[in-house]
Enzyme design. Structure first.
Site, PDB file in Angstrom:
ATOM      1  N   GLU A 190       0.809  -1.216   0.000  1.00 47.76           N
ATOM      2  CA  GLU A 190       0.000   0.000   0.000  1.00 47.76           C
ATOM      3  C   GLU A 190       0.848   1.276   0.000  1.00 47.76           C
ATOM      4  O   GLU A 190       0.389   2.344   0.374  1.00 47.76           O
ATOM      5  CB  GLU A 190      -0.974  -0.029   1.188  1.00 47.76           C
ATOM      6  N   GLU A 239      -7.727  -5.897  -3.746  1.00 44.07           N
ATOM      7  CA  GLU A 239      -7.184  -4.556  -3.570  1.00 44.07           C
ATOM      8  C   GLU A 239      -5.674  -4.673  -3.810  1.00 44.07           C
ATOM      9  O   GLU A 239      -5.209  -4.480  -4.910  1.00 44.07           O
ATOM     10  CB  GLU A 239      -7.498  -4.020  -2.176  1.00 44.07           C
ATOM     11  N   HIS A 292     -18.909  -8.436   4.505  1.00 45.92           N
ATOM     12  CA  HIS A 292     -17.553  -7.983   4.800  1.00 45.92           C
ATOM     13  C   HIS A 292     -16.941  -8.860   5.884  1.00 45.92           C
ATOM     14  O   HIS A 292     -17.527  -9.044   6.943  1.00 45.92           O
ATOM     15  CB  HIS A 292     -17.568  -6.520   5.267  1.00 45.92           C
ATOM     16  N   HIS A 293     -15.793  -9.415   5.599  1.00 49.75           N
ATOM     17  CA  HIS A 293     -15.030 -10.204   6.562  1.00 49.75           C
ATOM     18  C   HIS A 293     -13.671  -9.565   6.771  1.00 49.75           C
ATOM     19  O   HIS A 293     -12.699  -9.931   6.125  1.00 49.75           O
ATOM     20  CB  HIS A 293     -14.806 -11.637   6.057  1.00 49.75           C
ATOM     21  N   GLU A 294     -13.618  -8.581   7.643  1.00 54.62           N
ATOM     22  CA  GLU A 294     -12.298  -8.095   8.032  1.00 54.62           C
ATOM     23  C   GLU A 294     -11.737  -9.112   9.016  1.00 54.62           C
ATOM     24  O   GLU A 294     -12.375  -9.420  10.017  1.00 54.62           O
ATOM     25  CB  GLU A 294     -12.387  -6.706   8.675  1.00 54.62           C
ATOM     26  N   GLU A 315      -9.082   4.577  -0.682  1.00 53.94           N
ATOM     27  CA  GLU A 315      -9.186   4.911   0.748  1.00 53.94           C
ATOM     28  C   GLU A 315      -8.035   5.814   1.205  1.00 53.94           C
ATOM     29  O   GLU A 315      -8.206   6.645   2.089  1.00 53.94           O
ATOM     30  CB  GLU A 315      -9.225   3.639   1.598  1.00 53.94           C
ATOM     31  N   HIS A 368      -8.904  -7.807   0.199  1.00 52.66           N
ATOM     32  CA  HIS A 368      -8.153  -6.574   0.434  1.00 52.66           C
ATOM     33  C   HIS A 368      -6.948  -6.869   1.326  1.00 52.66           C
ATOM     34  O   HIS A 368      -7.025  -7.702   2.219  1.00 52.66           O
ATOM     35  CB  HIS A 368      -9.053  -5.521   1.085  1.00 52.66           C
ATOM     36  N   GLU A 369      -5.874  -6.173   1.043  1.00 49.01           N
ATOM     37  CA  GLU A 369      -4.593  -6.342   1.757  1.00 49.01           C
ATOM     38  C   GLU A 369      -4.000  -7.748   1.581  1.00 49.01           C
ATOM     39  O   GLU A 369      -3.166  -8.173   2.381  1.00 49.01           O
ATOM     40  CB  GLU A 369      -4.702  -6.013   3.251  1.00 49.01           C
TER      41      GLU A 369
END
Lengths: 700, 700
Positions: free
Chosen positions: A171, A503, A414-416, A509, A484-485
């Site tokens: 990132e 992502e 969403h699964h953070e 963001e 993401h990440e």
């Protein structure tokens, strides 16, 4: 899926020779030479139209502990093969992809140890892929990679678009510099505060690494089909311009546990003297395995909005339901907590988003902060932070599920994970079943922060295995995954088309905290997107965040450039990231986002220069409909849009969304105009783009 | 389950004093003193009948990074409480367990940092338990333990029965020595070749640590209710006889991730001047949480045989189906492999075991090697070694499932994980569902080799969490768990009674390779078994393995001692480990194994001295039936068996299985005699035990 037009296989097997083995690309422009040097080390080099793409570069491995699998080889066999066929991706930039290459496989043997490896080269018109294969053999069965010693020796001090090497984050901002300057600029490049950072100690950069030589050659180095192996970085020698592989270590410093009867990912070198050919390359997809699923009818593109941007803009909206940071999933009864009154994912608010989505033709609404556990989520210190099956008290799962069905939209789950894959995998099946029970068909996964199991890295073999495990498990439940990440993609969206976006780079963001450079999105397609679609989340109309109160950030783009990104940044998953209220303020511009397609019959790279500009046209899948996106960096420019991609003999009305005459990403980003124009395949439009601006065109 | 007779709670709260806080055991024999020293460090000491059990010993923590949570405290509150009630274990050594203690809680505050901890002491008649509690507080929320600094300072150079400190194995032999000799003897003690070894670098030993003072005091140090925390070792100062806590680190060297609102496991010090009281102690169970399950009707004792010992004795039987070490679960079609012809777990052979089990009243047959993946299982280098749902081609799951039902026996499933918990957890739910589908109700799990996730240890927090996760998940499927090579138990079989046995020590299998010492089983109940039942797998009648061909090992026990172990080594899961053919050679002796019970109304420790001898009588649950087991070490002895545990006024016929007059574990282990004798509560039997021998008595 497999629409093979013709396969041409010819196998030539002959005895080893001491002369270089030569392989040419089908069009003859690329020439690969392979040889063993005096030490018995495999070496290769790559020429493009008589220009050196890669100088003589060594290949091999050091195994644990200090076993050299990069010298003392003799060549025992060479085998050639060619293939020329096409295949159809489930979702993609074009409906049909040509897979044409000449292949050379060299079998190598270390005399004393009797260890064998095979190196497989595939030369396409647009570049080289090579991988190491480890045949089943008596004297090598399981081994640990200490380091891969593949070199990519550059012929000069190229201009490079690079991210600093970091095992846990991609990132960072891109730095554009000469290879020789990377060492000096590294500290600056690393000067970011990210949730998980493990910068590589020596000078190393990430792939995809985009470069341009002073002779005008474009070279892109990456990898394809990264499975059961750590992701590769590139060590940089600032003096000799030599690059070499640097694998991500695991918790104990090892770099890959291998069983013979397997192979590494492909190392890819895409080469052209035309930057557009880099963007058009399908080499990485071609080097991935075909789709693993029989039925792909459930895999669909998704255009979505989300309860999301409001968390970033300083308006006070929160993922967390309460301010009690002492919660523990399980013991804590969330219904008894005092609500903080700022929780974004509440039933009423989510319904408002659903109403907006339904009214404007969106497929889905992403909802972040719906589930228990966000109160102390930044601690990164416990295995179990979230429940993936229990919603906050003010998020009525059943009611919203019914409301979504009634409105004809989907909720994106969403699964953070906060990178606790241990806990995520424990909950995974229940979490997916919960999604099926409530009619959710896509999940956004997140890997913020350091990995649990501790000491592992986002880009290591264990995590690489985790991500594809999640994709495969999700497929069993007919769920699409947007990670993401996660580790940067390597074309696995061909093999697992439900893993339809990632992502894995600095997304929109960051416009709300560190900021993105105006050239960021002119680099991304040459770098990060070489591996696969990106969930960049464009569409920010209100770029000046000071209007919300506490922040001062300003978007690095005009409003029109935000529209253009829907075309220039390929993804079958596209978000309209801004607040609905901002779209209502610019209803005419918003129309482009509503109209733009997500899946394509064909793609035309009209103009491209990494770090400067990109202009792309695409034809909607199974429709006589086209969209064009053009973007520029901080400099204004005149884009030349050649409409020769249109069918013969017909004219069309194009709607052109253009920067206003006084538009400028810094001073006047919201200035735009919309005009209509009749175009046909002979039209060549000279279109002015503002500084940090763009153009978006729809032909419907 | 909770048959509380009476609970006596009195809470005294008063202001902090600078004087020592004193707590007495209900019988007044134990006195705990707590204080803060001049540095504000918590200190405690323990007296037993005016003898020093533990000298002044410091308490506390060092948190990461170097935050001292072991000084600068002041006492803010002290609170007393008592409890006296009973509870009934689901399975156990007695039907009812008294839980009687006096408790003192001291609240401590660090002035400057405003950090708070509470230390809770519970003093029973048989010892002390203390734990640290971390109240929810503003200035401490998540923290990482760098080290726990609890001391257990011994009053002298005690005799100790110890295992070398090793984060990954508790399968060493016990060494018996003075504390002062541990350092010198450590290298010898570590001289074992085990599948996973991570010896602690400083001088440290494992718990439960059994000791005897020169004054005749017996002291046992262990822990209770180990959850979400690393297992504790004890650093040893050979000069001062000071012991101190040494927690198991994780992959990055941290020793516990804690969120406040929690507590550590209990540190337990069981003390008596009668060795029998150590074995009779239920302190560790009392300090564990009550059973977590509503319905426990499915949790039953299991007596079993297994396709198991044949793998160890050098007879050529193999877990693996083929000799192809290049298999990969998934890709490899095992039905196409060439069978090696030595695969033990084939349908026909398993049926023979089932026939034998059914004919002799066994509940179950353990089958190891039933599943794909054993060919390269010792490589310890890949995440995924086994399938837990796919059997080898010659193991017919459905047929055996039906055959088992027909015969009225169960199959015990085997899940060797080779310590890849990553892969095991991925397969766990499917594996348990497979068991349910095929009517398997118990699983033996195995954790041979180094842990994956790499760098983690068998005794670390992550694995501690894994084991109890498996136990909880298993309970959802009504499956009982017998874990091998897991962390040593700490009484969690009270909380999760389906986790009904563990190995976690050097079991009978080692008789076939490294060998066990003749005093091994006279130490285990004072050490390993303090934490919970052990699946020791006794019952080897043919102890001379040279009869099978390739091995020369000899059992460290007479045949009769093998019988006695069913009584002296408590477990609700007991194996008759030898080959059926050996039982058929000694049918009369085998009768004891067939008869012996697994679950008890009451237990009477008749004689005990760690390292020397143990004699135990037990009354069968809900039956007027008793069994006695007596064992000795390498020395012959005369056991005195006092039958006063029998009911008044009745006489019973006892069947006595005794060592033959010429029996000796080295020269004549299979010499035994069986006689009958009338006994009543006044009988005191003087029974000769051979060197390495025993006695087993049934009264039915």
């Amino acid at each position: 899926m497999k629409n093979t037009f013709f396969v041409c296989l010819f196998i030539l097997t002959f005895n080893a020779s001491v002369h270089a083995q030569v392989l040419k690309s089908p069009d003859g422009n690329l020439i690969l030479e392979f040889n063993l040097n005096e030490a018995g080390t495999p070496i290769y080099s790559l020429q493009y139209k008589q220009k050196t793409a890669l100088k003589e570069s060594k290949m091999g491995f050091v195994l644990k502990s200090d076993i050299l699998l990069n010298k003392d080889f003799k060549l025992t066999n060479t085998q050639f093969q060619s293939e020329n066929n096409t295949w159809r991706p489930v979702l993609g930039e074009q409906k049909e992809i040509r897979n044409q290459y000449n292949e050379m496989k060299v079998d190598l043997l270390q005399d004393k140890s009797e260890r064998k490896i095979t190196i497989c080269f595939r030369l396409f018109d647009d570049g080289l892929g090579f991988r190491y294969e480890f045949p089943v053999q008596e004297n090598l069965r399981h081994f640990i990679v200490q380091e891969e010693t593949s070199e990519f020796n550059l012929a000069g001090d190229h201009k490079a678009f690079w991210l600093p090497g970091d095992y846990d984050s991609n990132e960072y901002k891109y730095t554009t510099s000469r290879i020789s300057e990377i060492q000096t600029l590294m500290l600056d490049a690393l000067n970011e505060s990210l949730a998980a950072q493990s910068p590589i100690k020596n000078v190393a950069v990430q792939t995809p690494l985009m470069m341009k030589t002073s002779e005008g050659l474009y070279i892109n180095i990456h990898e394809a089909a990264l499975t059961n192996y750590p992701a590769m970085f590139l060590n940089v020698d600032s003096k000799t311009f030599a690059l070499s592989s640097h694998l991500t270590p695991d918790a104990v410093g090892n770099k890959g546990y291998i069983q013979t009867g397997s192979h590494t990912p492909w190392r890819t070198i895409v080469v052209s003297d035309d930057a557009r050919a880099i963007l058009a390359s399908k080499l990485i997809l071609n080097l991935n395995d075909p789709c693993q699923f029989e039925d792909t009818s459930w895999i669909k593109p998704v255009k979505y909005i989300g309860v999301w941007w409001e968390y970033f803009i300083g308006r006070g909206s929160t993922w967390a339901y309460s301010d009690d940071q002492d919660v523990v999933i399980g013991p804590t009864d969330f219904s008894k907590l005092k609500p903080n009154g700022t929780h974004g994912a509440n039933t009423k608010h989510v319904k408002e988003y659903m109403d907006f989505a339904a009214a404007n033709g969106f497929d889905a609404v992403l909802v972040e902060g719906w589930n228990e556990g966000w109160e102390d989520n930044t601690a990164f210190k416990k295995e179990r932070i979230y429940s993936f099956t229990k919603s906050y008290p003010d998020f009525d799962v059943k009611e919203l599920s019914m409301y979504a069905a009634h409105k004809g939209v989907k909720i994106i789950m969403h699964h953070e994970t906060t990178s606790s894959t241990v806990e995520y995998e424990r909950q995974l099946k229940d979490a997916f079943q919960f999604m099926v029970d409530n009619h959710y068909t896509a999940v956004k996964t997140g890997y913020v922060g350091p990995i649990i199991p501790r000491g592992e890295h986002h880009d290591g073999q264990a995590m690489v295995n985790h991500y594809s495990y999640v994709a495969r498990e999700a497929a069993k439940y007919k769920i699409m995954v947007d990670s993401h990440e996660a580790v940067r993609p390597t074309g696995l969206n061909r093999t697992y088309p439900n893993w339809f976006a990632q992502e894995s780079a600095r997304g929109t963001e960051f416009e709300s905290f560190g900021g993105n450079n105006p050239d960021h999105t002119t680099i991304l397609p040459f770098a990060r997107l070489m591996g696969g679609p990106m969930d960049y989340t464009p569409g920010i109309f209100q770029g000046d965040l000071s209007v919300y109160g506490s922040k001062k950030n300003k978007l690095s783009s005009t409003l029109v450039k935000q529209l253009a990104l829907y075309v220039t940044m390929y993804s079958p998953l596209q978000m309209a990231a801004d607040l609905p209220e901002n779209y209502m303020r610019f209803v005419d511009a918003f129309q482009f986002i509503k109209d733009v397609a997500l899946d394509w019959d064909d793609t035309y790279i009209l103009e491209a220069e990494p770090g400067d500009y990109i202009t792309i046209a695409r034809k909607t899948k199974e429709k006589q409909e086209w969209f064009v996106g053009g973007i520029t960096d901080e400099n204004p420019r005149i884009a030349t849009i050649d409409f020769s991609f249109l069918p013969k003999g017909k004219s069309y009305v194009a709607t052109i969304y253009e920067d206003g005459k006084d538009a400028d990403y810094q001073t006047n980003p919201q200035s735009y105009a919309i005009r209509k124009m009749v175009v046909n395949r002979k039209t060549k439009l000279k279109q002015q783009l503002a500084a940090g601006g763009g153009v978006a065109i729809s032909i419907q």
